[in-house]
Design a protein around this motif. Sequence first.
Motif, PDB file in Angstrom:
ATOM      1  N   VAL A  37     -20.380  27.267  17.607  1.00  0.00           N
ATOM      2  CA  VAL A  37     -21.752  27.757  18.303  1.00  0.00           C
ATOM      3  C   VAL A  37     -22.289  26.741  18.775  1.00  0.00           C
ATOM      4  O   VAL A  37     -22.758  25.943  17.729  1.00  0.00           O
ATOM      5  N   SER A  38     -22.710  26.701  19.930  1.00  0.00           N
ATOM      6  CA  SER A  38     -23.741  25.689  20.442  1.00  0.00           C
ATOM      7  C   SER A  38     -25.038  26.359  21.073  1.00  0.00           C
ATOM      8  O   SER A  38     -24.901  27.050  21.794  1.00  0.00           O
ATOM      9  N   ASN A  39     -26.127  25.675  20.779  1.00  0.00           N
ATOM     10  CA  ASN A  39     -27.293  26.343  21.359  1.00  0.00           C
ATOM     11  C   ASN A  39     -27.919  25.369  22.585  1.00  0.00           C
ATOM     12  O   ASN A  39     -28.187  24.244  22.559  1.00  0.00           O
ATOM     13  N   TYR A  40     -28.067  26.098  23.453  1.00  0.00           N
ATOM     14  CA  TYR A  40     -28.638  25.549  24.740  1.00  0.00           C
ATOM     15  C   TYR A  40     -29.832  26.236  25.237  1.00  0.00           C
ATOM     16  O   TYR A  40     -29.946  27.440  25.788  1.00  0.00           O
ATOM     17  N   HIS A  86     -16.342  30.108  31.145  1.00  0.00           N
ATOM     18  CA  HIS A  86     -17.151  30.857  30.467  1.00  0.00           C
ATOM     19  C   HIS A  86     -17.375  32.211  31.313  1.00  0.00           C
ATOM     20  O   HIS A  86     -18.327  33.163  30.704  1.00  0.00           O
ATOM     21  N   GLY A 134     -32.120  27.756  23.535  1.00  0.00           N
ATOM     22  CA  GLY A 134     -32.344  28.943  22.714  1.00  0.00           C
ATOM     23  C   GLY A 134     -31.550  30.095  22.976  1.00  0.00           C
ATOM     24  O   GLY A 134     -31.197  31.090  22.411  1.00  0.00           O
ATOM     25  N   PHE A 135     -30.176  29.563  23.713  1.00  0.00           N
ATOM     26  CA  PHE A 135     -29.147  30.553  23.922  1.00  0.00           C
ATOM     27  C   PHE A 135     -27.906  29.852  23.406  1.00  0.00           C
ATOM     28  O   PHE A 135     -27.570  28.805  23.612  1.00  0.00           O
ATOM     29  N   ASP A 136     -27.050  30.722  22.653  1.00  0.00           N
ATOM     30  CA  ASP A 136     -26.152  30.521  21.778  1.00  0.00           C
ATOM     31  C   ASP A 136     -24.648  30.699  22.621  1.00  0.00           C
ATOM     32  O   ASP A 136     -24.696  31.902  23.124  1.00  0.00           O
ATOM     33  N   ILE A 137     -23.934  29.431  22.796  1.00  0.00           N
ATOM     34  CA  ILE A 137     -22.755  29.582  23.528  1.00  0.00           C
ATOM     35  C   ILE A 137     -21.654  29.528  22.451  1.00  0.00           C
ATOM     36  O   ILE A 137     -21.505  28.515  21.740  1.00  0.00           O
ATOM     37  N   VAL A 138     -20.907  30.781  22.442  1.00  0.00           N
ATOM     38  CA  VAL A 138     -19.663  30.626  21.215  1.00  0.00           C
ATOM     39  C   VAL A 138     -18.373  30.162  21.959  1.00  0.00           C
ATOM     40  O   VAL A 138     -17.919  30.458  23.291  1.00  0.00           O
ATOM     41  N   ASP A 139     -17.796  28.884  21.617  1.00  0.00           N
ATOM     42  CA  ASP A 139     -16.460  28.357  22.161  1.00  0.00           C
ATOM     43  C   ASP A 139     -15.498  28.379  21.069  1.00  0.00           C
ATOM     44  O   ASP A 139     -15.692  27.769  19.958  1.00  0.00           O
TER      45      ASP A 139
END
Length: 699
Positions: free
Chosen positions: A32-35, A620, A37-42
């Motif tokens: 999980v990376s946060n951009y 994505h 305030g939005f979490d991107i799950v990879d």
Amino acid sequence: MKFIIALLLVLVQVKHSSAQIEYPISYEKPVVSNYHGFDIVDEYIWLETQENDSVVDWIESQNKISEKYLKRQVAQHHTDEYMNKYLYSSFGDFDGKLKRNIDDDYFFSYFITSGSTTPSLFYKKGVHSRYYMLVNSTSISRKDKIDIDYYKISKNNTWLAYKYNRNGSDWHEIRVVKIDKKRHYLNVLKHTLNSGIYWWNDGFFYKKYPFDSINATYKKPTIMYHKVDTKQEDDQIMFKSYSDDEDISVVGTKDESFYMVKRENTKTEIYNYYLFNPLRENIKLGFSPFLINTKYDLNFYKATDSLLYATTEINDKQQLISIDKEEPTKFKLISPSYDNYELQNYEFLEDFIVASYHSFNGSFLVKFDYQGKVLNECVLPKGLSVTDMYYSNNYEAFFFYLSSYTIPEVRYRLNLETFKYELVSETNVNFDFKNYKFKQDYYTSSDGTKVPIFIVYKDSLKQDKSTPFLIKTYGGYGKTNIPSYNPGIIYFIENGGAFAYTHIRGSGGFGKKWVTDGQRLNKKNGIADFISAAEYLIENNYTAPKKIAITGASHGGLITGAALTQRPDLFGSAVINVGALDMIRFENFTVGSAVTNIQEFGSTKNLADFNNILSYSPYHNINNTINYPPTLLVTGTDDNRVPPFHSYKFAAKLQNVPSQKNPILLWAKDKTGHSGANTRSVQIKEYNYIYSFLFHQLK
């Protein structure tokens, strides 16, 4: 009974060509990376480390499955036979083809020798003498594939400096050989990237970057001066960049009459130029300020005692200008300007300049003097473009080359007095290109914009929805597409298909606004244009959904991937070649954070850019409920421009889509970089795999 047998055959064929392929297991390991305030799950970040043993095994397994599948298609359609037939070998007049390799009495050429897979560099003295090997590519390394792709001869023809890469990498090394004695100096200059070689006295200027084996950087370059037969660590630093936002470059002339260093602030777009004029500075090495704090991006090509000649953008067009050495802020426009045409090639002769202009409507040649007065014009056949031009002192003649998607380069001689041209030599091909026709048209994109499209077909273009169509584009960085011969396109058309190239927004050749309308926050315009090209062909009954194949490389691979994920209902097959597909993490690696790429796509550090990139990033936007068209992903394990993990991750995610029935194949070419095949055998294999896959799925 016949019906049952036919049904069984259909079922067997469906099973054979669908997702019953047993792919290697692509484990999901969510990160999980946060951009903003939005979490991107990879789930597939683990595939970014291709040196890891588990990734190496995964790639090998993918290649094994893909090559087995693709070889079967090649054999079924006899693609190898067709491709060898359409892929011409060389020109009849080899010396003439290699015009830029001619230097006074010396001629240089590349040949593949026995036991080698990559060309070596040969030379001869005099037109009628025989060639001798000068640089053997296998002597540099037997482990790596060595591609000698650039060289420069010193003014007195004493030395030749040559530049080569290993396994298709963008990084190069430079070595020097003394021509007449064939003495090879042991010193190797490393860590060069996009560097020219500009001789002065017993050395040359070149461009070097900081480098370490863990994290190669493409920032803060240095302009160096290297003396023959000295170590690289002893090279003299001429200019150094201290900021990530600054780029520097150097150019010089063959006669060693002047050299110019350009220092560019890529953020403010302010340029500074420094001149070294050996003839006027008593041969003392040193650069003096020439033009400081200007907005003009100048590229210098020629010098006289009082003037410099360069190209720059004026009124949204590249123009040739002259600059007074004593008053460098005074420019004079010398190239003619034509509506809807772009200056493409130019050659400086003693009393005049010959240039080619290109547009969607065709090409023509112009002769004008150094004051800008037009002396002659010559319109060239429609559908053909000028790929190169040069004046040969050896033959005392001016030559130029024409090419198209279906015609290999053809060499012509231009009479500089009458400005008429005649055929000199052409490449023999095993098909009748005279049966090929083309159509230039405009279609309407989703927002009402008219977009140019170039269609190539054989005999006639039917409007009965039956024609398989191949659509291609690049559409980025303001790059102008010049039609060039492709045997794969011939294969596609000869088997009943047609080809279309669309000049989507972001492409060059249609003005600056056309470029910026396809960049950064406008990137989705180009994707919409590409999708609209397919809709245009369907609406005009040229073809039907699922009878359209799409392909693109690099930036074109991004456009293809985005169209595939947004409108999978339109397409029957796709090949994505070295495509940028994970646009969220693109800027974290190699050249992704380079200013040219930030200008093209934006940065995820910026909220507006992040939201925009996320909306079209192919990786994505994969939907687990969709069965995507058959797709082949092609990459190179040594690609350090668009790292191969883009293709790895995209393939893994598509293969794991629960609804995916159509084949998703990954072919990662070993020891190959961003430019693709670096040997003829791999080149033929690449054509075989790509075009048999595209066509087979449509059939």
